[in-house]
Enzyme design. Structure first.
Site, PDB file in Angstrom:
ATOM      1  N   PHE A  16       0.812  -1.226   0.000  1.00  0.00           N
ATOM      2  CA  PHE A  16       0.000   0.000   0.000  1.00  0.00           C
ATOM      3  C   PHE A  16       0.840   1.268   0.000  1.00  0.00           C
ATOM      4  O   PHE A  16       0.335   2.361  -0.121  1.00  0.00           O
ATOM      5  CB  PHE A  16      -0.970   0.003   1.187  1.00  0.00           C
ATOM      6  CG  PHE A  16      -0.311  -0.162   2.524  1.00  0.00           C
ATOM      7  CD1 PHE A  16       0.374   0.884   3.102  1.00  0.00           C
ATOM      8  CD2 PHE A  16      -0.380  -1.375   3.203  1.00  0.00           C
ATOM      9  CE1 PHE A  16       0.989   0.732   4.328  1.00  0.00           C
ATOM     10  CE2 PHE A  16       0.235  -1.528   4.429  1.00  0.00           C
ATOM     11  CZ  PHE A  16       0.920  -0.482   4.990  1.00  0.00           C
ATOM     12  N   ASP A  19      -8.398   8.769  19.477  1.00  0.00           N
ATOM     13  CA  ASP A  19      -7.719   8.769  20.765  1.00  0.00           C
ATOM     14  C   ASP A  19      -8.479   7.716  21.552  1.00  0.00           C
ATOM     15  O   ASP A  19      -9.609   7.951  21.970  1.00  0.00           O
ATOM     16  CB  ASP A  19      -7.822  10.137  21.449  1.00  0.00           C
ATOM     17  CG  ASP A  19      -6.993  10.138  22.711  1.00  0.00           C
ATOM     18  OD1 ASP A  19      -7.109   9.167  23.482  1.00  0.00           O
ATOM     19  OD2 ASP A  19      -6.220  11.082  22.934  1.00  0.00           O
ATOM     20  N   HIS A  20      -7.877   6.553  21.711  1.00  0.00           N
ATOM     21  CA  HIS A  20      -8.694   5.428  22.200  1.00  0.00           C
ATOM     22  C   HIS A  20      -9.208   5.665  23.617  1.00  0.00           C
ATOM     23  O   HIS A  20     -10.148   5.015  24.056  1.00  0.00           O
ATOM     24  CB  HIS A  20      -7.965   4.088  22.058  1.00  0.00           C
ATOM     25  CG  HIS A  20      -6.916   3.813  23.087  1.00  0.00           C
ATOM     26  ND1 HIS A  20      -5.631   4.267  22.984  1.00  0.00           N
ATOM     27  CD2 HIS A  20      -6.958   3.117  24.253  1.00  0.00           C
ATOM     28  CE1 HIS A  20      -4.927   3.857  24.026  1.00  0.00           C
ATOM     29  NE2 HIS A  20      -5.713   3.158  24.824  1.00  0.00           N
ATOM     30  N   HIS A  67      -3.913  11.359  25.241  1.00  0.00           N
ATOM     31  CA  HIS A  67      -4.827  10.754  26.218  1.00  0.00           C
ATOM     32  C   HIS A  67      -5.044  11.634  27.451  1.00  0.00           C
ATOM     33  O   HIS A  67      -6.157  11.818  27.914  1.00  0.00           O
ATOM     34  CB  HIS A  67      -4.306   9.392  26.683  1.00  0.00           C
ATOM     35  CG  HIS A  67      -3.975   8.455  25.553  1.00  0.00           C
ATOM     36  ND1 HIS A  67      -4.699   8.415  24.387  1.00  0.00           N
ATOM     37  CD2 HIS A  67      -2.992   7.530  25.402  1.00  0.00           C
ATOM     38  CE1 HIS A  67      -4.188   7.486  23.582  1.00  0.00           C
ATOM     39  NE2 HIS A  67      -3.149   6.950  24.173  1.00  0.00           N
TER      40      HIS A  67
HETATM   41  C1  BG6 Z   1      -0.968   4.176  23.725  1.00  0.00           C
HETATM   42  C2  BG6 Z   1       0.476   4.472  23.953  1.00  0.00           C
HETATM   43  O1  BG6 Z   1      -1.571   5.184  22.973  1.00  0.00           O
HETATM   44  O2  BG6 Z   1      -1.624   4.070  24.986  1.00  0.00           O
HETATM   45  C3  BG6 Z   1       1.111   3.382  24.804  1.00  0.00           C
HETATM   46  O3  BG6 Z   1       1.140   4.569  22.710  1.00  0.00           O
HETATM   47  C4  BG6 Z   1       0.359   3.219  26.088  1.00  0.00           C
HETATM   48  O4  BG6 Z   1       2.471   3.670  25.062  1.00  0.00           O
HETATM   49  C5  BG6 Z   1      -1.122   3.031  25.804  1.00  0.00           C
HETATM   50  O5  BG6 Z   1       0.880   2.090  26.746  1.00  0.00           O
HETATM   51  C6  BG6 Z   1      -1.923   3.043  27.083  1.00  0.00           C
HETATM   52  O6  BG6 Z   1      -3.225   2.634  26.789  1.00  0.00           O
HETATM   53  P1  BG6 Z   1      -4.107   1.887  27.872  1.00  0.00           P
HETATM   54  O7  BG6 Z   1      -5.435   1.753  27.222  1.00  0.00           O
HETATM   55  O8  BG6 Z   1      -3.426   0.584  28.158  1.00  0.00           O
HETATM   56  O9  BG6 Z   1      -4.102   2.773  29.079  1.00  0.00           O
END
Ligand code: BG6
Length: 501
Positions: free
Chosen positions: A94, A187-188, A250
């Site tokens: 890709f 942004d999860h 985050h």
């Molecule tokens: C990610 C980071 O976005 O979030 C990681 O790149 C980090 O370094 C992670 O460990 C943390 O996510 P969670 O959901 O485990 O708190």
């Protein structure tokens, strides 16, 4: 019979980076859970793209072990058959192969006819950021976005840019190719159950909102502790550090949810408008304020859960002389009417003594009343939001100890979300994928949010050169550098972290 839900959600999920870690650990298990809970229609189809040669069968077998390992539901042969027949693998490069895109489009069109997905496609870029623009350009050049039928949306993983400048360029270039409303920047953390709950707790209770300001709140604390180190991502992390890996996205996102004004409604743009105002009001750092208010850290060797772990500088693809931060603690302010003068303390680190993300709202003490000597030394009221791993929140108040003496004690009104019967909060990625299909962009970051968070982060980064700590300065498995404790104790306050209490 096709229902309205089927019509709205039936679509093709196209994953760029189909053989990567994110796909295996998060995306495929998340889609499996959505199918398991019947939140997606049966004709929902997955097309994974990777550079390695594989047959559909080989790919499906690999995904089966991912689902077994990472899904929150257990798998059986019947479920697997039902799920796996909707997974297809396409191999092409890709990064360069223009013909590959044309072939992919043809393939997707065939799928659309076979599964009646009505031209609805969700492209997920689970690839390194340097490929984002190229992929989107190729999609555009091959007529695979902004088509006349259905919708075509693009989900982009973080990091979006590596600085304000690169993020701006990336945004400028891709916004010429696809409209903003079709871009879903991930942004999860916004998909986490307890982050969503912040809106409910703040705006659904008459108790908190009247007190939610500088008149009643003494300080706000956000703690993000991880046990993990950088694992296999040394090369990426060397350039990111905790500042860009966690704070820029985050942590600032959590802060916006805590600090924003009530939106006029829960429409995505209304929520995002309020979040942006918080980011714009964050006080940037200067050479003078940096020294007093920021502590940088990097882990040395140590022990995590009784096992020895190596120092950051010994990690794979990390320089032996690296000064990259794996820990940061800082004090900042939101300069607006609601929050003027309320310190915001933030700390985040890898290889800490526990895994926990918590937000603590510490309320002001009542003014001392001399003749109530029984009330001497009573505790602050705290609202502690437990984001993970345990989910829930508690409100700490003071009450009389039972007995004949009039003695005070602190008690906690505790809501343990994780303890609820049948509780099984959806994984962040389940919610994010579903909401992108439903076109709910409030769980995704708008460009101006990114812009202002990069600006804040750059005000910190600018001072790095003149403020290099001795690395390493904390051992793995501890609570970070001692200076981080001083940072808050010098103000006569303390860090609250229920996971380590
Ligand atoms: C990610 C980071 O976005 O979030 C990681 O790149 C980090 O370094 C992670 O460990 C943390 O996510 P969670 O959901 O485990 O708190």
């Amino acid at each position: 019979m096709e229902t309205n839900m089927d019509k709205e959600l039936s679509s093709i999920f196209v994953i760029f980076g189909g053989t990567g870690d994110l796909t295996k650990r998060k995306l495929i298990p998340a889609i499996f859970s959505l199918m398991y809970e019947e939140k997606l229609p049966e004709n929902f189809t997955i097309v994974a793209i990777g550079r390695r040669e594989k047959t559909n069968e080989e790919y499906r077998e690999e995904m089966r072990s991912s689902v077994e390992k990472f899904s929150r539901f257990s798998l059986n042969d019947y479920l697997w058959l039902k799920f796996s027949k909707r997974i297809f693998y396409k191999n092409f490069d890709f990064t360069s192969d223009n013909q590959g895109y044309a072939d992919l489009d043809l393939f997707l069109e065939k799928m659309e006819i076979r599964y009646l997905t009505g031209g609805k496609r969700l492209y997920y870029l689970a690839v390194a950021p340097e490929f984002f623009e190229g992929i989107i350009r190729n999609l555009k050049n091959n007529g695979m976005v902004s088509r006349a039928i259905g919708w075509q949306r693009i989900m982009i993983e973080k990091p979006f840019g590596s600085s304000l400048e690169t993020a701006r360029i990336l945004n400028h270039n891709i916004s010429k190719l696809v409209p903003e409303e079709d871009l879903f920047r991930i942004d999860h953390y916004l998909g986490k159950e307890m982050i969503q709950n912040i809106l409910a707790i703040r705006f659904g209770n008459s108790l908190f909102e009247p007190l939610w300001n500088a008149n009643h709140i003494d300080n706000i604390q956000i703690t993000s502790n991880e046990l993990l180190g950088v694992e296999s991502r040394g090369a990426y992390y060397e350039n990111a550090g905790i500042l860009k890996d966690m704070l820029q996205n985050h942590i600032l996102q959590m802060l916006t949810m805590i600090a924003m004004e009530p939106p006029i409604d829960f429409e995505p743009e209304s929520i995002r408008d309020e979040k942006v105002k918080v980011l714009r009001s964050l006080r940037p750092f200067t050479a003078e304020t940096f020294k007093e208010n920021i502590v940088r850290g990097q882990y040395g060797a140590g022990e995590i859960e009784d096992a020895k772990v190596i120092a950051y500088r010994e990690e794979n693809r990390v320089s032996k002389a690296s000064n990259t931060d794996t820990f940061i603690a800082l004090k900042t302010y939101i300069d607006n009417f609601r929050w003027g003068g309320v310190p915001i303390y933030i700390r985040a680190g890898k290889r800490m003594n526990n895994k926990s993300t918590e937000i603590v709202i510490q309320f002001k003490k009542l003014p001392g009343i001399n003749y109530y000597k029984e009330f001497d030394n009573i505790s602050h009221n705290l609202l502690v939001l437990k984001i993970q791993p345990e989910e829930g929140f508690f409100f700490q108040i003071n009450a009389k100890q039972p007995g004949s003496e009039f003695k005070m004690e602190k008690v906690q009104l505790d809501y343990c979300q994780s303890c609820r019967a049948l509780n099984d909060s959806p994984e962040a990625y389940e919610r994010l994928i579903l909401e992108a299909i439903r076109n709910n962009s409030s769980l995704f970051t708008r460009w101006d949010e990114l812009q202002y968070s990069w600006q804040f982060v750059e005000s910190i980064e600018k001072q790095y050169e003149n403020n290099i700590p001795t690395c390493p300065n904390y051992s793995a498995g501890t609570s970070g550098p001692k200076e981080a404790i001083d940072l808050i104790e010098n103000d006569g306050r303390q860090w609250w972290n229920t996971a380590s209490d």
